[in-house]
Motif scaffolding. Sequence first.
Motif, PDB file in Angstrom:
ATOM      1  N   GLU A   1     -34.458 -24.388  29.588  1.00 34.68           N
ATOM      2  CA  GLU A   1     -34.280 -25.224  30.780  1.00 34.68           C
ATOM      3  C   GLU A   1     -34.051 -24.371  32.020  1.00 34.68           C
ATOM      4  O   GLU A   1     -34.614 -24.636  33.091  1.00 34.68           O
ATOM      5  CB  GLU A   1     -33.089 -26.171  30.569  1.00 34.68           C
ATOM      6  CG  GLU A   1     -33.325 -27.262  29.547  1.00 34.68           C
ATOM      7  CD  GLU A   1     -32.101 -28.128  29.351  1.00 34.68           C
ATOM      8  OE1 GLU A   1     -31.138 -27.967  30.140  1.00 34.68           O
ATOM      9  OE2 GLU A   1     -32.094 -28.951  28.417  1.00 34.68           O
ATOM     10  N   VAL A   2     -33.220 -23.357  31.892  1.00 38.45           N
ATOM     11  CA  VAL A   2     -32.938 -22.484  33.036  1.00 38.45           C
ATOM     12  C   VAL A   2     -34.209 -21.812  33.540  1.00 38.45           C
ATOM     13  O   VAL A   2     -34.443 -21.694  34.752  1.00 38.45           O
ATOM     14  CB  VAL A   2     -31.889 -21.415  32.653  1.00 38.45           C
ATOM     15  CG1 VAL A   2     -31.760 -20.361  33.770  1.00 38.45           C
ATOM     16  CG2 VAL A   2     -30.542 -22.061  32.381  1.00 38.45           C
ATOM     17  N   LEU A   3     -35.058 -21.387  32.632  1.00 39.46           N
ATOM     18  CA  LEU A   3     -36.271 -20.658  33.002  1.00 39.46           C
ATOM     19  C   LEU A   3     -37.491 -21.562  33.133  1.00 39.46           C
ATOM     20  O   LEU A   3     -38.600 -21.081  33.352  1.00 39.46           O
ATOM     21  CB  LEU A   3     -36.547 -19.564  31.963  1.00 39.46           C
ATOM     22  CG  LEU A   3     -35.468 -18.473  31.856  1.00 39.46           C
ATOM     23  CD1 LEU A   3     -35.810 -17.489  30.750  1.00 39.46           C
ATOM     24  CD2 LEU A   3     -35.314 -17.738  33.176  1.00 39.46           C
ATOM     25  N   ASN A   4     -37.272 -22.856  32.993  1.00 39.98           N
ATOM     26  CA  ASN A   4     -38.347 -23.841  33.167  1.00 39.98           C
ATOM     27  C   ASN A   4     -39.494 -23.592  32.181  1.00 39.98           C
ATOM     28  O   ASN A   4     -40.668 -23.565  32.548  1.00 39.98           O
ATOM     29  CB  ASN A   4     -38.859 -23.823  34.613  1.00 39.98           C
ATOM     30  CG  ASN A   4     -39.681 -25.060  34.945  1.00 39.98           C
ATOM     31  OD1 ASN A   4     -39.478 -26.131  34.355  1.00 39.98           O
ATOM     32  ND2 ASN A   4     -40.609 -24.920  35.883  1.00 39.98           N
ATOM     33  N   LEU A   5     -39.110 -23.382  30.917  1.00 41.57           N
ATOM     34  CA  LEU A   5     -40.094 -23.199  29.855  1.00 41.57           C
ATOM     35  C   LEU A   5     -39.822 -24.224  28.759  1.00 41.57           C
ATOM     36  O   LEU A   5     -38.730 -24.770  28.651  1.00 41.57           O
ATOM     37  CB  LEU A   5     -39.986 -21.797  29.247  1.00 41.57           C
ATOM     38  CG  LEU A   5     -40.482 -20.608  30.081  1.00 41.57           C
ATOM     39  CD1 LEU A   5     -40.159 -19.321  29.324  1.00 41.57           C
ATOM     40  CD2 LEU A   5     -41.969 -20.691  30.344  1.00 41.57           C
TER      41      LEU A   5
ATOM     42  N   MET B   1     -40.343 -20.571  24.492  1.00 39.46           N
ATOM     43  CA  MET B   1     -39.245 -19.612  24.498  1.00 39.46           C
ATOM     44  C   MET B   1     -39.080 -18.972  23.117  1.00 39.46           C
ATOM     45  O   MET B   1     -38.886 -17.770  22.982  1.00 39.46           O
ATOM     46  CB  MET B   1     -37.954 -20.296  24.921  1.00 39.46           C
ATOM     47  CG  MET B   1     -36.732 -19.379  24.942  1.00 39.46           C
ATOM     48  SD  MET B   1     -36.823 -18.144  26.257  1.00 39.46           S
ATOM     49  CE  MET B   1     -36.345 -19.169  27.647  1.00 39.46           C
ATOM     50  N   SER B   2     -39.175 -19.801  22.074  1.00 43.47           N
ATOM     51  CA  SER B   2     -39.033 -19.301  20.716  1.00 43.47           C
ATOM     52  C   SER B   2     -40.111 -18.271  20.394  1.00 43.47           C
ATOM     53  O   SER B   2     -39.847 -17.240  19.762  1.00 43.47           O
ATOM     54  CB  SER B   2     -39.094 -20.471  19.732  1.00 43.47           C
ATOM     55  OG  SER B   2     -38.994 -20.024  18.404  1.00 43.47           O
ATOM     56  N   ILE B   3     -41.322 -18.547  20.850  1.00 40.39           N
ATOM     57  CA  ILE B   3     -42.425 -17.612  20.611  1.00 40.39           C
ATOM     58  C   ILE B   3     -42.160 -16.269  21.302  1.00 40.39           C
ATOM     59  O   ILE B   3     -42.404 -15.199  20.727  1.00 40.39           O
ATOM     60  CB  ILE B   3     -43.753 -18.225  21.100  1.00 40.39           C
ATOM     61  CG1 ILE B   3     -44.141 -19.415  20.215  1.00 40.39           C
ATOM     62  CG2 ILE B   3     -44.866 -17.173  21.112  1.00 40.39           C
ATOM     63  CD1 ILE B   3     -45.333 -20.201  20.730  1.00 40.39           C
TER      64      ILE B   3
ATOM     65  N   ARG C   1     -36.561 -10.572  29.826  1.00 43.06           N
ATOM     66  CA  ARG C   1     -35.932 -11.585  30.696  1.00 43.06           C
ATOM     67  C   ARG C   1     -35.571 -12.830  29.883  1.00 43.06           C
ATOM     68  O   ARG C   1     -34.466 -13.373  30.004  1.00 43.06           O
ATOM     69  CB  ARG C   1     -36.872 -11.927  31.844  1.00 43.06           C
ATOM     70  CG  ARG C   1     -36.351 -12.980  32.806  1.00 43.06           C
ATOM     71  CD  ARG C   1     -37.199 -13.007  34.061  1.00 43.06           C
ATOM     72  NE  ARG C   1     -36.869 -14.141  34.910  1.00 43.06           N
ATOM     73  CZ  ARG C   1     -37.620 -15.203  35.072  1.00 43.06           C
ATOM     74  NH1 ARG C   1     -38.790 -15.291  34.431  1.00 43.06           N
ATOM     75  NH2 ARG C   1     -37.262 -16.181  35.866  1.00 43.06           N
ATOM     76  N   TYR C   2     -36.498 -13.279  29.062  1.00 39.23           N
ATOM     77  CA  TYR C   2     -36.232 -14.454  28.238  1.00 39.23           C
ATOM     78  C   TYR C   2     -35.101 -14.166  27.244  1.00 39.23           C
ATOM     79  O   TYR C   2     -34.205 -14.990  27.032  1.00 39.23           O
ATOM     80  CB  TYR C   2     -37.493 -14.879  27.480  1.00 39.23           C
ATOM     81  CG  TYR C   2     -38.677 -15.182  28.371  1.00 39.23           C
ATOM     82  CD1 TYR C   2     -38.509 -15.767  29.629  1.00 39.23           C
ATOM     83  CD2 TYR C   2     -39.981 -14.872  27.958  1.00 39.23           C
ATOM     84  CE1 TYR C   2     -39.597 -16.037  30.442  1.00 39.23           C
ATOM     85  CE2 TYR C   2     -41.075 -15.138  28.771  1.00 39.23           C
ATOM     86  CZ  TYR C   2     -40.878 -15.713  30.013  1.00 39.23           C
ATOM     87  OH  TYR C   2     -41.953 -15.987  30.817  1.00 39.23           O
ATOM     88  N   PHE C   3     -35.149 -12.997  26.650  1.00 38.93           N
ATOM     89  CA  PHE C   3     -34.129 -12.601  25.682  1.00 38.93           C
ATOM     90  C   PHE C   3     -32.748 -12.564  26.337  1.00 38.93           C
ATOM     91  O   PHE C   3     -31.763 -13.047  25.770  1.00 38.93           O
ATOM     92  CB  PHE C   3     -34.486 -11.231  25.098  1.00 38.93           C
ATOM     93  CG  PHE C   3     -33.328 -10.508  24.479  1.00 38.93           C
ATOM     94  CD1 PHE C   3     -32.762 -10.955  23.290  1.00 38.93           C
ATOM     95  CD2 PHE C   3     -32.792  -9.383  25.088  1.00 38.93           C
ATOM     96  CE1 PHE C   3     -31.682 -10.286  22.727  1.00 38.93           C
ATOM     97  CE2 PHE C   3     -31.721  -8.715  24.530  1.00 38.93           C
ATOM     98  CZ  PHE C   3     -31.160  -9.167  23.344  1.00 38.93           C
ATOM     99  N   ARG C   4     -32.676 -11.995  27.526  1.00 38.57           N
ATOM    100  CA  ARG C   4     -31.378 -11.904  28.204  1.00 38.57           C
ATOM    101  C   ARG C   4     -30.807 -13.294  28.476  1.00 38.57           C
ATOM    102  O   ARG C   4     -29.603 -13.516  28.321  1.00 38.57           O
ATOM    103  CB  ARG C   4     -31.513 -11.111  29.515  1.00 38.57           C
ATOM    104  CG  ARG C   4     -30.188 -10.945  30.255  1.00 38.57           C
ATOM    105  CD  ARG C   4     -30.307 -10.104  31.496  1.00 38.57           C
ATOM    106  NE  ARG C   4     -31.109 -10.735  32.527  1.00 38.57           N
ATOM    107  CZ  ARG C   4     -31.091 -10.376  33.826  1.00 38.57           C
ATOM    108  NH1 ARG C   4     -30.324  -9.370  34.212  1.00 38.57           N
ATOM    109  NH2 ARG C   4     -31.847 -10.989  34.697  1.00 38.57           N
TER     110      ARG C   4
ATOM    111  N   LEU D   1     -31.205 -21.668  22.570  1.00 43.34           N
ATOM    112  CA  LEU D   1     -32.611 -21.567  22.945  1.00 43.34           C
ATOM    113  C   LEU D   1     -33.005 -22.648  23.946  1.00 43.34           C
ATOM    114  O   LEU D   1     -33.694 -22.376  24.935  1.00 43.34           O
ATOM    115  CB  LEU D   1     -33.468 -21.663  21.689  1.00 43.34           C
ATOM    116  CG  LEU D   1     -34.883 -21.056  21.756  1.00 43.34           C
ATOM    117  CD1 LEU D   1     -34.816 -19.560  22.000  1.00 43.34           C
ATOM    118  CD2 LEU D   1     -35.621 -21.331  20.448  1.00 43.34           C
ATOM    119  N   GLY D   2     -32.563 -23.887  23.724  1.00 37.71           N
ATOM    120  CA  GLY D   2     -32.948 -24.997  24.592  1.00 37.71           C
ATOM    121  C   GLY D   2     -32.408 -24.836  25.999  1.00 37.71           C
ATOM    122  O   GLY D   2     -33.130 -25.066  26.979  1.00 37.71           O
TER     123      GLY D   2
END
Length: 291
Positions: free
Chosen positions: A26-30, A35-37, A10-13, A21-22
């Motif tokens: 923001e979209v996923l509230n992380l 996110m990078s991890i 999900r994060y990758f998509r 990445l930023g």
Amino acid sequence: MGPLNYHHLRYFREVARQGHLGRAAEVLNLSQSAMSIQIRQLEDRLGHKLFDRVGRRLVLTEAGRIALDHAERIFTAGEDLVATLNRSSDSNPPLRVGALSTLSRNFQLQFLRPALAENCDVALRSGNTRTLLADLAALALDVVLTTEVPASDQGVDFAAQRLAEQPVQLHGSPERLRHPSLRAMLENEPLILPTENTIRAGMDNLLARLQVSPRIAATVDDMAMVRLLAREGVGLAVAPAVVLADEIASGRIATAPFDLGISEPFYAVTVPRQFPHPALAKLLAKGVTPG
């Protein structure tokens, strides 16, 4: 190697969609670091780098494009699953139909025609009764078309609905039907016999009663082959008229005017389900018109 993490995909998509990445964070509230991890863990799991940095954008590598294609299909399948169980999807999975291998193809088409007319996808499989009922019990099929009611000692709550019942008759080229009696016809014309239990048992009883030992031209386990052999003039086909409906309508094959006293029933067998295929109820309600 452990299973894929659904969240990683999900994060990758989202990163692939945003190219950044930023913005994906923001979209996923992380946080961006979190996110990078997640992306790094997915790359480690797959063993391939998924992004190249081009200026300020993250661009998919070849492995990344392949991963995104699979991820999209995985998420689509998940959405379809939820929609199906919530009965909120406009699209339905294929109607999975099992049919006894000796069952008339014309009969199967008559049963399925209403669903096909509504563009319902159909997955049709033929086989023997035991295998088809086992698949039905395992919910791998939605319905089984057969000529016999399942035995009640199988430990499964099968429901058999009679769709139609048709007389079994003798069919062949007109010149083979020029006999004054049923006995004379059976004594002088070769027969094409299906292995279907109801028909074969009925013919065995009839022949024993008439004390006739006919010449058997062919014994086959497929009604389509019964039809083809009759068309080739090999002998008289012992079958319901629906098997040779097109040939009878064209005059190429005729039906003997003798009552054999044999009829073949057709059943639709189902099992109770919380989520039956939406098209099935309509098919069972309409049944099949003999002819």
